[in-house]
Design a protein around this motif. Structure first.
Motif, mmCIF file in Angstrom:
data_model
loop_
_atom_site.group_PDB
_atom_site.id
_atom_site.type_symbol
_atom_site.label_atom_id
_atom_site.label_comp_id
_atom_site.label_asym_id
_atom_site.label_seq_id
_atom_site.Cartn_x
_atom_site.Cartn_y
_atom_site.Cartn_z
ATOM 1 N N VAL A 106 0.851 -1.258 -0.066
ATOM 2 C CA VAL A 106 0.077 0.027 -0.312
ATOM 3 C C VAL A 106 1.020 1.292 -0.093
ATOM 4 O O VAL A 106 0.652 2.198 -0.738
ATOM 5 C CB VAL A 106 -0.921 0.014 1.275
ATOM 6 C CG1 VAL A 106 -1.677 1.407 1.315
ATOM 7 C CG2 VAL A 106 -1.926 -1.241 1.256
ATOM 8 N N PHE A 107 2.183 1.239 0.662
ATOM 9 C CA PHE A 107 2.951 2.391 0.753
ATOM 10 C C PHE A 107 3.457 2.434 -0.685
ATOM 11 O O PHE A 107 3.542 3.870 -1.057
ATOM 12 C CB PHE A 107 4.142 1.939 1.746
ATOM 13 C CG PHE A 107 3.987 2.756 3.223
ATOM 14 C CD1 PHE A 107 4.869 3.270 3.799
ATOM 15 C CD2 PHE A 107 2.592 2.897 3.642
ATOM 16 C CE1 PHE A 107 4.670 3.887 4.967
ATOM 17 C CE2 PHE A 107 2.430 3.484 4.927
ATOM 18 C CZ PHE A 107 3.622 3.883 5.663
ATOM 19 N N ASN A 108 3.659 1.360 -1.129
ATOM 20 C CA ASN A 108 4.298 1.475 -2.516
ATOM 21 C C ASN A 108 3.583 2.021 -3.573
ATOM 22 O O ASN A 108 3.668 2.903 -4.504
ATOM 23 C CB ASN A 108 4.911 0.111 -3.067
ATOM 24 C CG ASN A 108 5.640 0.426 -4.311
ATOM 25 O OD1 ASN A 108 6.350 1.218 -4.618
ATOM 26 N ND2 ASN A 108 5.480 -0.845 -5.198
ATOM 27 N N PHE A 109 2.258 1.542 -3.610
ATOM 28 C CA PHE A 109 1.024 2.033 -4.432
ATOM 29 C C PHE A 109 0.860 3.557 -4.335
ATOM 30 O O PHE A 109 0.625 4.158 -5.276
ATOM 31 C CB PHE A 109 -0.126 1.083 -4.121
ATOM 32 C CG PHE A 109 -1.020 1.385 -5.377
ATOM 33 C CD1 PHE A 109 -1.470 0.901 -6.257
ATOM 34 C CD2 PHE A 109 -2.380 2.302 -4.704
ATOM 35 C CE1 PHE A 109 -2.262 1.371 -7.373
ATOM 36 C CE2 PHE A 109 -3.363 2.589 -5.590
ATOM 37 C CZ PHE A 109 -3.457 1.996 -6.775
ATOM 38 N N TYR A 110 0.881 4.017 -3.160
ATOM 39 C CA TYR A 110 0.444 5.599 -3.100
ATOM 40 C C TYR A 110 1.699 6.416 -2.777
ATOM 41 O O TYR A 110 1.470 7.634 -3.018
ATOM 42 C CB TYR A 110 -0.312 5.740 -1.640
ATOM 43 C CG TYR A 110 -1.608 5.198 -1.912
ATOM 44 C CD1 TYR A 110 -2.601 5.877 -2.722
ATOM 45 C CD2 TYR A 110 -2.013 3.892 -1.389
ATOM 46 C CE1 TYR A 110 -3.861 5.294 -2.650
ATOM 47 C CE2 TYR A 110 -3.333 3.651 -1.329
ATOM 48 C CZ TYR A 110 -4.216 4.262 -2.186
ATOM 49 O OH TYR A 110 -5.733 4.025 -2.108
ATOM 50 N N GLY A 111 2.991 5.658 -3.297
ATOM 51 C CA GLY A 111 3.967 6.516 -3.375
ATOM 52 C C GLY A 111 4.606 7.175 -2.016
ATOM 53 O O GLY A 111 5.450 8.321 -1.937
ATOM 54 N N VAL A 112 4.283 6.379 -0.814
ATOM 55 C CA VAL A 112 4.878 6.999 0.396
ATOM 56 C C VAL A 112 5.897 6.080 0.740
ATOM 57 O O VAL A 112 6.281 4.814 0.655
ATOM 58 C CB VAL A 112 3.829 6.610 1.595
ATOM 59 C CG1 VAL A 112 4.266 7.102 2.761
ATOM 60 C CG2 VAL A 112 2.538 7.034 1.156
ATOM 61 N N SER A 113 7.090 6.919 1.305
ATOM 62 C CA SER A 113 8.362 6.137 1.692
ATOM 63 C C SER A 113 8.275 5.790 3.030
ATOM 64 O O SER A 113 8.095 6.695 3.795
ATOM 65 C CB SER A 113 9.458 6.851 1.193
ATOM 66 O OG SER A 113 9.537 8.036 1.788
ATOM 67 N N ALA A 114 8.913 4.899 3.380
ATOM 68 C CA ALA A 114 8.794 4.218 4.822
ATOM 69 C C ALA A 114 9.927 4.707 5.788
ATOM 70 O O ALA A 114 11.024 4.866 5.796
ATOM 71 C CB ALA A 114 8.987 2.724 5.048
#
Length: 114
Positions: A106-114
């Motif tokens: 989900v992070f990858n899909f929305y372009g959020v970096s951890a």
């Protein structure tokens, strides 16, 4: 019957604790953002996990229950090493891996970096 159903309920309850604790530990030691807050985790525990865990204790008897010998009170315990290994080591790790995989997807899909 009641003894085996209680063991199922204990295994279910212990297995779902690992995916709740590991993200907090990852946040504390690695710095990965928490997927859920503490209040949301408690709500999930109390509202969605309580009914299935309780229903396992009241499950109907298996068809061959009368062919199973009675349990030995001295050696058969509700929790054993094999139950704890299954709950924490096998089912808990699989559930945790699936939850974290979904979290990072989900992070990858929305372009959020951890």
């Amino acid at each position: 019957l009641l003894f085996s159903n209680l063991k199922k309920s204990i295994a279910y309850t212990l297995a779902h604790l690992v995916p709740e604790v590991v993200p907090v530990l990852l946040w504390a030691f690695v710095g990965i953002p928490q997927p859920m807050g503490s209040i949301l985790t408690l709500c999930i525990d109390l509202l969605t996990e309580l009914a299935p865990a309780t229903s396992l204790a009241f499950e109907k008897a298996e068809s061959l229950i009368m062919q199973v010998p009675p349990r030995n009170v001295k050696t058969d315990k509700l929790t054993s090493f094999s139950l704890l290994f299954y709950s924490y080591g096998q089912a808990g790790i699989i559930l945790t891996a699936a939850c974290l995989f979904t979290y990072f997807q989900v992070f990858n899909f929305y372009g959020v970096s951890a």
